[in-house]
Design a protein around this motif. Sequence first.
Motif, PDB file in Angstrom:
ATOM      1  N   GLN A 114      47.759 -31.481 -47.643  1.00 35.64           N
ATOM      2  CA  GLN A 114      47.716 -32.702 -46.845  1.00 35.64           C
ATOM      3  C   GLN A 114      48.601 -32.633 -45.611  1.00 35.64           C
ATOM      4  O   GLN A 114      48.229 -33.100 -44.538  1.00 35.64           O
ATOM      5  N   GLY A 115      49.790 -32.062 -45.733  1.00 38.62           N
ATOM      6  CA  GLY A 115      50.720 -32.016 -44.613  1.00 38.62           C
ATOM      7  C   GLY A 115      50.208 -31.134 -43.489  1.00 38.62           C
ATOM      8  O   GLY A 115      49.718 -30.027 -43.726  1.00 38.62           O
ATOM      9  N   SER A 116      50.347 -31.590 -42.248  1.00 35.94           N
ATOM     10  CA  SER A 116      49.734 -30.877 -41.124  1.00 35.94           C
ATOM     11  C   SER A 116      50.364 -29.508 -40.887  1.00 35.94           C
ATOM     12  O   SER A 116      49.647 -28.526 -40.643  1.00 35.94           O
ATOM     13  N   LEU A 117      51.690 -29.398 -40.933  1.00 34.99           N
ATOM     14  CA  LEU A 117      52.328 -28.101 -40.704  1.00 34.99           C
ATOM     15  C   LEU A 117      51.937 -27.108 -41.794  1.00 34.99           C
ATOM     16  O   LEU A 117      51.613 -25.946 -41.510  1.00 34.99           O
ATOM     17  N   GLU A 118      51.977 -27.568 -43.037  1.00 35.12           N
ATOM     18  CA  GLU A 118      51.605 -26.701 -44.151  1.00 35.12           C
ATOM     19  C   GLU A 118      50.133 -26.317 -44.062  1.00 35.12           C
ATOM     20  O   GLU A 118      49.770 -25.151 -44.270  1.00 35.12           O
ATOM     21  N   ARG A 119      49.282 -27.280 -43.749  1.00 29.23           N
ATOM     22  CA  ARG A 119      47.838 -27.017 -43.704  1.00 29.23           C
ATOM     23  C   ARG A 119      47.495 -26.003 -42.613  1.00 29.23           C
ATOM     24  O   ARG A 119      46.738 -25.054 -42.846  1.00 29.23           O
ATOM     25  N   ARG A 120      48.048 -26.175 -41.424  1.00 31.16           N
ATOM     26  CA  ARG A 120      47.744 -25.249 -40.332  1.00 31.16           C
ATOM     27  C   ARG A 120      48.306 -23.855 -40.617  1.00 31.16           C
ATOM     28  O   ARG A 120      47.709 -22.848 -40.229  1.00 31.16           O
ATOM     29  N   PHE A 121      49.435 -23.790 -41.299  1.00 29.00           N
ATOM     30  CA  PHE A 121      49.994 -22.506 -41.727  1.00 29.00           C
ATOM     31  C   PHE A 121      49.022 -21.792 -42.666  1.00 29.00           C
ATOM     32  O   PHE A 121      48.745 -20.592 -42.506  1.00 29.00           O
ATOM     33  N   VAL A 122      48.480 -22.530 -43.632  1.00 27.67           N
ATOM     34  CA  VAL A 122      47.543 -21.946 -44.595  1.00 27.67           C
ATOM     35  C   VAL A 122      46.240 -21.545 -43.900  1.00 27.67           C
ATOM     36  O   VAL A 122      45.699 -20.458 -44.143  1.00 27.67           O
ATOM     37  N   LEU A 123      45.736 -22.399 -43.010  1.00 30.57           N
ATOM     38  CA  LEU A 123      44.513 -22.058 -42.278  1.00 30.57           C
ATOM     39  C   LEU A 123      44.728 -20.813 -41.414  1.00 30.57           C
ATOM     40  O   LEU A 123      43.858 -19.931 -41.349  1.00 30.57           O
ATOM     41  N   GLY A 124      45.878 -20.748 -40.754  1.00 29.07           N
ATOM     42  CA  GLY A 124      46.164 -19.594 -39.910  1.00 29.07           C
ATOM     43  C   GLY A 124      46.203 -18.304 -40.708  1.00 29.07           C
ATOM     44  O   GLY A 124      45.601 -17.290 -40.319  1.00 29.07           O
ATOM     45  N   HIS A 125      46.899 -18.323 -41.836  1.00 31.13           N
ATOM     46  CA  HIS A 125      46.957 -17.125 -42.667  1.00 31.13           C
ATOM     47  C   HIS A 125      45.589 -16.821 -43.286  1.00 31.13           C
ATOM     48  O   HIS A 125      45.236 -15.647 -43.469  1.00 31.13           O
ATOM     49  N   GLY A 126      44.836 -17.873 -43.604  1.00 35.53           N
ATOM     50  CA  GLY A 126      43.506 -17.643 -44.148  1.00 35.53           C
ATOM     51  C   GLY A 126      42.606 -16.926 -43.161  1.00 35.53           C
ATOM     52  O   GLY A 126      41.921 -15.954 -43.509  1.00 35.53           O
ATOM     53  N   LEU A 127      42.617 -17.372 -41.917  1.00 31.13           N
ATOM     54  CA  LEU A 127      41.805 -16.719 -40.887  1.00 31.13           C
ATOM     55  C   LEU A 127      42.304 -15.309 -40.592  1.00 31.13           C
ATOM     56  O   LEU A 127      41.512 -14.414 -40.272  1.00 31.13           O
ATOM     57  N   ARG A 128      43.597 -15.100 -40.705  1.00 30.16           N
ATOM     58  CA  ARG A 128      44.150 -13.758 -40.510  1.00 30.16           C
ATOM     59  C   ARG A 128      43.689 -12.809 -41.618  1.00 30.16           C
ATOM     60  O   ARG A 128      43.381 -11.634 -41.372  1.00 30.16           O
ATOM     61  N   ALA A 129      43.613 -13.328 -42.856  1.00 31.27           N
ATOM     62  CA  ALA A 129      43.316 -12.475 -44.001  1.00 31.27           C
ATOM     63  C   ALA A 129      41.824 -12.205 -44.184  1.00 31.27           C
ATOM     64  O   ALA A 129      41.446 -11.214 -44.815  1.00 31.27           O
ATOM     65  N   VAL A 130      40.965 -13.084 -43.648  1.00 30.46           N
ATOM     66  CA  VAL A 130      39.518 -12.895 -43.790  1.00 30.46           C
ATOM     67  C   VAL A 130      39.028 -11.911 -42.727  1.00 30.46           C
ATOM     68  O   VAL A 130      39.376 -12.023 -41.548  1.00 30.46           O
ATOM     69  N   ALA A 131      38.223 -10.965 -43.140  1.00 26.63           N
ATOM     70  CA  ALA A 131      37.696  -9.958 -42.217  1.00 26.63           C
ATOM     71  C   ALA A 131      36.672 -10.580 -41.272  1.00 26.63           C
ATOM     72  O   ALA A 131      35.996 -11.555 -41.629  1.00 26.63           O
ATOM     73  N   PRO A 132      36.536 -10.064 -40.048  1.00 28.71           N
ATOM     74  CA  PRO A 132      35.480 -10.538 -39.147  1.00 28.71           C
ATOM     75  C   PRO A 132      34.120 -10.498 -39.841  1.00 28.71           C
ATOM     76  O   PRO A 132      33.770  -9.518 -40.494  1.00 28.71           O
ATOM     77  N   GLY A 133      33.380 -11.597 -39.717  1.00 30.12           N
ATOM     78  CA  GLY A 133      32.106 -11.727 -40.405  1.00 30.12           C
ATOM     79  C   GLY A 133      32.233 -12.298 -41.799  1.00 30.12           C
ATOM     80  O   GLY A 133      31.229 -12.655 -42.423  1.00 30.12           O
ATOM     81  N   GLY A 134      33.468 -12.396 -42.299  1.00 31.02           N
ATOM     82  CA  GLY A 134      33.697 -12.979 -43.617  1.00 31.02           C
ATOM     83  C   GLY A 134      33.635 -14.494 -43.567  1.00 31.02           C
ATOM     84  O   GLY A 134      33.682 -15.112 -42.498  1.00 31.02           O
ATOM     85  N   GLU A 135      33.556 -15.115 -44.740  1.00 31.49           N
ATOM     86  CA  GLU A 135      33.368 -16.561 -44.831  1.00 31.49           C
ATOM     87  C   GLU A 135      34.662 -17.263 -45.242  1.00 31.49           C
ATOM     88  O   GLU A 135      35.334 -16.853 -46.185  1.00 31.49           O
ATOM     89  N   LEU A 136      34.978 -18.316 -44.511  1.00 30.74           N
ATOM     90  CA  LEU A 136      36.095 -19.183 -44.861  1.00 30.74           C
ATOM     91  C   LEU A 136      35.550 -20.587 -45.101  1.00 30.74           C
ATOM     92  O   LEU A 136      34.886 -21.163 -44.230  1.00 30.74           O
ATOM     93  N   THR A 137      35.814 -21.126 -46.285  1.00 25.94           N
ATOM     94  CA  THR A 137      35.440 -22.495 -46.629  1.00 25.94           C
ATOM     95  C   THR A 137      36.716 -23.288 -46.853  1.00 25.94           C
ATOM     96  O   THR A 137      37.604 -22.851 -47.589  1.00 25.94           O
TER      97      THR A 137
END
Length: 306
Positions: free
Chosen positions: A57-80
């Motif tokens: 829920q928290g914006s700083l925590e959420r954007r941190f998780v989204l940022g690391h999620g996009l970093r960890a997913v390979a190009p062409g991979g799916e993020l939900t």
Amino acid sequence: MNKSFLPFPHAVYGTPPPDLVDLPDNAGQLSPLIPGSASLEALSDASLQSLCIAAPQGSLERRFVLGHGLRAVAPGGELTVLAPKDKGGSRLAGELQDFGCEVAETYKSRQRICRVVRPDAALPLKPAIQAGSPILLDGLGLWTQPGVFSWDRLDPGSAMLMALLPDLSGDGIDLGCGLGFLMRKALTSAKVTSIAGFDIDRRAVECASHNIVDERASFHWADARKHGMEKLDFVISNPPFHSDGVEQRSLGQDFIRAARAALRRGGVFWLVANRHLPYEAVLTKAFRKVEVRQDQNGYKLLEAIA
């Protein structure tokens, strides 16, 4: 930070509703609130084929998780990514677009569900990751991180307990140790021989281990209700009473039972809680003697003798 590849190509962060998303059977867990999980921030770049995030829920925590999620997913991979509309879900699409992603958004069961195919191009992830990373906060003088309970301030309940806690002695535990405020106070007594801090949040445990450099202290990423310790001299706790943002009074009551299980006869339990929480009946049943040591400003401090 050391990066590592996972033994699984698919992962999940948290516990998204199973009726809203289909997870691969071999999806590995990455939540810092589920002991034993792998660490999202420790994953190598482009190491996942897919990732599903139950967004915080928290914006700083959420954007941190989204940022690391996009970093960890390979190009062409799916993020939900999904979250309740009133707990950050309404912001998900915009935040993902700010990262440079094209977003397909749906709405079901009061949840916003965003799906992204990771672009090939480099994405502007660094500011969000830096803003949500562990930090030595000047106001606290402690290591902390957005998402940890009371991450940027000393909460009033802990402040009350710290102000009135007498010198303890012997061996003890802190159930729900957080950043280590109460452990630090307990360790000011030379008569304390050991204290173990338990917390369900890996980030809190890691911060506490940096905040307390004392050979008498140990730290455990675990459900504090399942500590497995006994015949101790003292227990201190400012127990949680929310789960997934919803008040859950039984959680604190379980902490009380766990405290009694940890103590020898004559051991002492110091507990601070919000005034409205119904803990007295459970305390009276579990302990031989219970006294309210202070009741003010919406908080109560109780001492119980096993």
